[in-house]
Design a protein around this motif. Structure first.
Motif, PDB file in Angstrom:
ATOM      1  N   SER A   1       0.149  -0.731   0.047  1.00 39.30           N
ATOM      2  CA  SER A   1      -0.410   0.192   0.397  1.00 39.30           C
ATOM      3  C   SER A   1       0.810   1.309   0.356  1.00 39.30           C
TER       4      SER A   1
ATOM      5  N   GLU B   1       2.687  -1.557  14.985  1.00 31.36           N
ATOM      6  CA  GLU B   1       1.928  -1.122  13.933  1.00 31.36           C
ATOM      7  C   GLU B   1       0.438  -1.613  14.276  1.00 31.36           C
TER       8      GLU B   1
ATOM      9  N   GLY C   1      -3.230  -0.291  13.155  1.00 34.06           N
ATOM     10  CA  GLY C   1      -4.163  -0.138  11.761  1.00 34.06           C
ATOM     11  C   GLY C   1      -2.971  -0.281  11.002  1.00 34.06           C
TER      12      GLY C   1
ATOM     13  N   ALA D   1       3.702   0.044   5.297  1.00 35.68           N
ATOM     14  CA  ALA D   1       4.274   0.833   6.281  1.00 35.68           C
ATOM     15  C   ALA D   1       4.604  -0.925   7.049  1.00 35.68           C
TER      16      ALA D   1
ATOM     17  N   ASP E   1      -4.563  -4.676  13.646  1.00 34.38           N
ATOM     18  CA  ASP E   1      -5.337  -4.235  12.428  1.00 34.38           C
ATOM     19  C   ASP E   1      -7.086  -5.335  12.782  1.00 34.38           C
TER      20      ASP E   1
HETATM   21  C1  LIG Z   1      -5.210   3.869   6.807  1.00 32.43           C
HETATM   22  S1  LIG Z   1      -5.134   2.093   7.265  1.00 32.43           S
HETATM   23  C2  LIG Z   1      -4.092   1.492   7.457  1.00 32.43           C
HETATM   24  C3  LIG Z   1      -2.915   1.016   6.196  1.00 32.43           C
HETATM   25  C4  LIG Z   1      -1.489   0.131   6.396  1.00 32.43           C
HETATM   26  N1  LIG Z   1      -0.707   1.402   7.777  1.00 32.43           N
HETATM   27  C5  LIG Z   1      -1.224   0.151   6.000  1.00 32.43           C
HETATM   28  O1  LIG Z   1       0.421   0.539   5.935  1.00 32.43           O
HETATM   29  O2  LIG Z   1      -1.106  -1.092   4.177  1.00 32.43           O
HETATM   30  C6  LIG Z   1      -6.365   2.231   8.334  1.00 32.43           C
HETATM   31  C7  LIG Z   1      -6.175   0.788   8.959  1.00 32.43           C
HETATM   32  O3  LIG Z   1      -7.125   1.113  10.025  1.00 32.43           O
HETATM   33  C8  LIG Z   1      -7.992  -0.051  11.259  1.00 32.43           C
HETATM   34  N2  LIG Z   1      -8.457   0.228  12.078  1.00 32.43           N
HETATM   35  C9  LIG Z   1      -9.244   1.035  12.152  1.00 32.43           C
HETATM   36  N3  LIG Z   1      -9.709   0.768  13.300  1.00 32.43           N
HETATM   37  C10 LIG Z   1      -8.997  -0.225  14.412  1.00 32.43           C
HETATM   38  C11 LIG Z   1      -8.649  -0.183  15.462  1.00 32.43           C
HETATM   39  N4  LIG Z   1     -10.144  -0.025  16.572  1.00 32.43           N
HETATM   40  N5  LIG Z   1      -7.540  -1.113  15.981  1.00 32.43           N
HETATM   41  C12 LIG Z   1      -6.651  -1.793  14.957  1.00 32.43           C
HETATM   42  N6  LIG Z   1      -6.818  -1.242  13.896  1.00 32.43           N
HETATM   43  C13 LIG Z   1      -8.174  -0.707  13.578  1.00 32.43           C
HETATM   44  C14 LIG Z   1      -8.720  -0.739   9.732  1.00 32.43           C
HETATM   45  O4  LIG Z   1      -8.972  -1.957   9.556  1.00 32.43           O
HETATM   46  C15 LIG Z   1      -7.688   0.280   8.806  1.00 32.43           C
HETATM   47  O5  LIG Z   1      -6.980  -1.381   8.052  1.00 32.43           O
END
Ligand SMILES: C[S@@+](CC[C@H](N)C(=O)[O-])C[C@H]1O[C@@H](n2cnc3c(N)ncnc32)[C@H](O)[C@@H]1O
Length: 347
Positions: free
Chosen positions: A181, A206, A208, A214, A229
């Motif tokens: 990503s 990490e 999310g 990342a 996640d």
């Molecule tokens: C912008 S994306 C992350 C992209 C990721 N960092 C990458 O490197 O591909 C945001 C992520 O936050 C996750 N998310 C949302 N609420 C969350 C929670 N309470 N705990 C963990 N992850 C969460 C979503 O499932 C989503 O995959």
């Protein structure tokens, strides 16, 4: 009369100007080009070490005026040639997300201007561009490679950790084809701007982490990565086996539900990219800072700025981050960011 300048994302201009006028009323808006804003300094003349307080400035300094050719740059910097100088020539942003720009034009003007400057006076600048703490840096801000030429802004700053060490603080780092990503670019740019060096054998967590850009970047750097996640991870991340034996561990749960027994007792790096309002996401960050048991070296916390309300809350969000106990908190907006900034914490 003195002027200071900042380079920044085009869509953030309004927030940059609002933040500067609140934090530094002695700076009065002067002129702007897309991605470049300047202020007149009222009162005492600033020095190259002048701090421009904004979360949206990716690079900033004191203005030495404008130039249309290399010889004029050398004239503008004449008073600063009492010590070796770094040269940072870079293009201001345009209003197109960096990953949608034509990579064959971006950077071409900066490269040509830098070559002309070095050819005109080979002794004027140090050969390496990366700035070290204490270096004096000459900044030449030029239009984007796809735009018509126009006068360049010549500036100067003394490098300290308010600044990224690379031209423009940091340039966009294009992702390798296998990156799951574009978050790969965000973390790589944050590490470069913040001059952070996660080392092989260290552990990152990490929040999310799906699909895994990342986390993949940290794996390639040789770290063991714990991703939190409820979403699915890319198979390239799940199957990664590094030369250092490092691998990825998926905590397939929301951040609040990860039991502390599932985590390593200490970890050195924490990243947050949860796509929730920062007021909520910071609760999880606070928990995971505590769970690192004092082992943290650094953290990169993405703060999603979805609207003016979150922008208005930014000072309170930064206060909360300061209370997490790092030695240093820096906030900037990176080339790959979209409606977000990164808080970069170091312990
Ligand atoms: C912008 S994306 C992350 C992209 C990721 N960092 C990458 O490197 O591909 C945001 C992520 O936050 C996750 N998310 C949302 N609420 C969350 C929670 N309470 N705990 C963990 N992850 C969460 C979503 O499932 C989503 O995959």
């Amino acid at each position: 009369m003195s002027f200071v300048w900042a380079t920044h994302q085009v869509p953030s201009t309004r927030w940059l100007k609002a933040e500067v006028s609140a934090r530094a009323p002695h700076l009065k808006f002067a002129f702007a080009r897309p991605g470049l804003t300047t202020w007149k300094v009222e009162g005492a003349a600033p020095t190259p070490a002048t701090i421009l307080p904004s979360s949206f400035a990716r690079a900033f300094g004191l203005s030495l005026g404008r130039a249309t050719e290399a010889a004029e740059v050398l004239t503008a910097i004449a008073a600063y040639r009492d010590r070796p100088l770094r040269l940072h020539v870079f293009e201001r942003d345009i209003d197109v997300p960096v990953d949608e720009q034509d990579p064959t034009t971006r950077g071409t003007r900066a490269t040509a201007v830098e070559a002309a400057l070095r050819a005109l006076d080979p002794a004027a600048f140090l050969p390496e561009v990366r700035a070290a703490i204490g270096d004096r840096v000459i900044d030449v801000v030029v239009p984007h490679g796809r735009e018509p030429d126009e006068p360049w802004l010549v500036g100067v700053h003394d490098h300290d950790d308010h600044h990224g060490p690379w031209p423009g603080g940091v340039q966009h780092v294009p992702p390798p084809p296998e990156a799951p990503s574009r978050a790969w670019c965000k973390i790589e740019e944050a590490l470069r701007w913040g001059d952070l060096a996660p080392a092989p054998g260290e552990i990152a967590v990490e929040l999310g982490s799906s699909p895994g850009g990342a986390s993949y970047a940290m794996l390639v750097r040789g770290l063991e990565v714990h991703g939190v996640d409820p979403g699915a991870m890319d198979p390239r991340v799940l199957g990664f086996r590094g030369p250092h034996g490092n691998r990825f561990v998926h905590h397939h749960l929301p951040a609040a539900e990860v039991p502390k027994s599932a985590l390593p007792r200490q970890y050195q790096w924490l990243m947050n990219d949860i796509n929730l309002a920062p007021m909520v996401a910071l609760r999880y960050v606070e928990r995971f800072v505590a769970l690192a048991h004092g082992g943290l070296k650094g953290a990169v916390i993405t703060l999603k700025l979805n609207d003016d309300g979150v922008f208005a809350a930014l000072p309170r969000l930064v206060e909360r981050i300061v209370k997490m106990g790092p030695r240093r908190v820096r906030v900037t907006q990176l080339p790959s960011h979209r409606s977000e900034v990164a808080a970069i914490l170091t312990w």
